[in-house]
Write a protein that holds these residues in place. Structure first.
Motif, PDB file in Angstrom:
ATOM      1  N   SER A  70      -7.550  -0.003   0.079  1.00  0.00           N
ATOM      2  CA  SER A  70      -6.446   0.914  -0.190  1.00  0.00           C
ATOM      3  C   SER A  70      -6.835   2.015  -1.166  1.00  0.00           C
ATOM      4  N   ASP A 110       2.066   1.827  -3.474  1.00  0.00           N
ATOM      5  CA  ASP A 110       0.954   2.169  -4.359  1.00  0.00           C
ATOM      6  C   ASP A 110       0.579   3.642  -4.233  1.00  0.00           C
ATOM      7  N   HIS A 111       0.442   4.111  -2.996  1.00  0.00           N
ATOM      8  CA  HIS A 111       0.024   5.495  -2.788  1.00  0.00           C
ATOM      9  C   HIS A 111       1.092   6.481  -3.265  1.00  0.00           C
ATOM     10  N   GLU A 157       0.796  -1.228   0.000  1.00  0.00           N
ATOM     11  CA  GLU A 157       0.000   0.000   0.000  1.00  0.00           C
ATOM     12  C   GLU A 157       0.831   1.281   0.000  1.00  0.00           C
TER      13      GLU A 157
END
Length: 281
Positions: A49, A16-17, A13
């Motif tokens: 997410s 990804d962010h 996560e």
């Protein structure tokens, strides 16, 4: 379609962010501006997410429907979102979250999407979205998705579709062979027919353009180094398993590559693409 573990999704996560293209997120925010309550359908939601990444950009009143085939992930999504929020209260069919200045109503739906995405699922969603999903589905499935989204007149946004490019350093003699085997494995059926893989974003762009949408794309690569060593280790493990299953690389060579990647201070860039499709006004 096989599922992903909550621990794997938690590990990826932050990467990804960090990788999402901020310009495309700003364009999405502008496309939805002025709506009293933005209704969002999140496909293959995992542990939520995508909501955590997008909600800060989507206005003060939001209604999310989170869809995943795995009840374990939906339960984890409910728990993680409750922890993430500044305040949370249980609703009859989900939770109502307060985060910063936003009120976010969330419902959870267990649904196998492999049969397609019908108009009844899209409903009156202002936005249909997903993250790290569409490279796993077939081209035909993507075309049906575009049909359903366009029929509803929804905005469409997806992030982190794998584009097939990877750079591992320092280089290893088996990099090319392992990567070729991995790409062949990725093209297999993940429950939706032969997977679109790295072609997914181009297929989506073509499908929405045919339906008179304005389509924008932006690169969103992972840049991973020593601070993400656990994530790199899991990536190397998964890549090695896929290459071994494909069978085109000797197992001893695959094991040597995976061991080297675990023990070496590896850096890796994994290519992804984000896409925003907005209906013509």
């Amino acid at each position: 379609m096989s599922g992903f573990s909550p621990s794997w999704l938690a590990l990826r996560e932050p990467a990804d962010h960090a990788a999402r293209d901020s310009g495309l997120v700003a364009d999405l925010s502008r496309a939805l501006a002025g709506r009293d309550d933005v209704a969002i359908l999140d496909l293959g939601c995992g542990t939520g997410s995508n909501l955590r990444g997008l909600a800060p950009h989507l206005g003060p009143d939001q209604t999310w429907r989170l869809v995943d085939h795995d009840p374990v992930l939906l339960a984890a999504a409910r728990a993680r979102l409750t922890d993430w929020a500044d305040a949370a209260e249980t609703a009859e069919d989900g939770v109502i979250l307060t985060k910063m200045h936003s009120r976010i109503a969330v419902t959870f739906t267990a649904l196998d999407l492999s049969a397609g995405l019908g108009a009844d699922i899209v409903g009156a969603a202002d936005l249909v979205t997903a993250a790290a999903l569409f490279d796993l589905v077939s081209r035909d499935w993507l075309d049906e998705l575009a049909d359903s989204v366009a029929s509803a007149g929804s905005v469409f946004y997806t992030s982190l579709s794998y584009d097939g490019t990877e750079t591992w350093s320092p280089p290893h003699p088996a990099d090319g062979a392992i990567h070729e085997a991995f790409l062949a494995h990725q093209a297999g059926d993940k429950g939706f027919g032969p997977a679109a893989g790295p072609k997914a974003t181009a297929d989506l762009a073509e499908a929405f353009a045919r339906r008179r949408y304005t389509v924008s794309t932006a690169l969103s690569p992972w840049h991973l180094g020593p601070r993400q060593s656990a994530l790199i280790g899991e990536l190397a493990k998964g890549k090695a398993v896929a290459a071994a299953e494909e069978g085109s690389v000797e197992h001893e060579r695959v094991r040597d590559w995976a061991t080297n990647r675990r023990l070496t201070k590896t850096r890796v860039v994994i290519g992804h693409v984000d896409l925003l499709a907005v209906p013509a006004r």
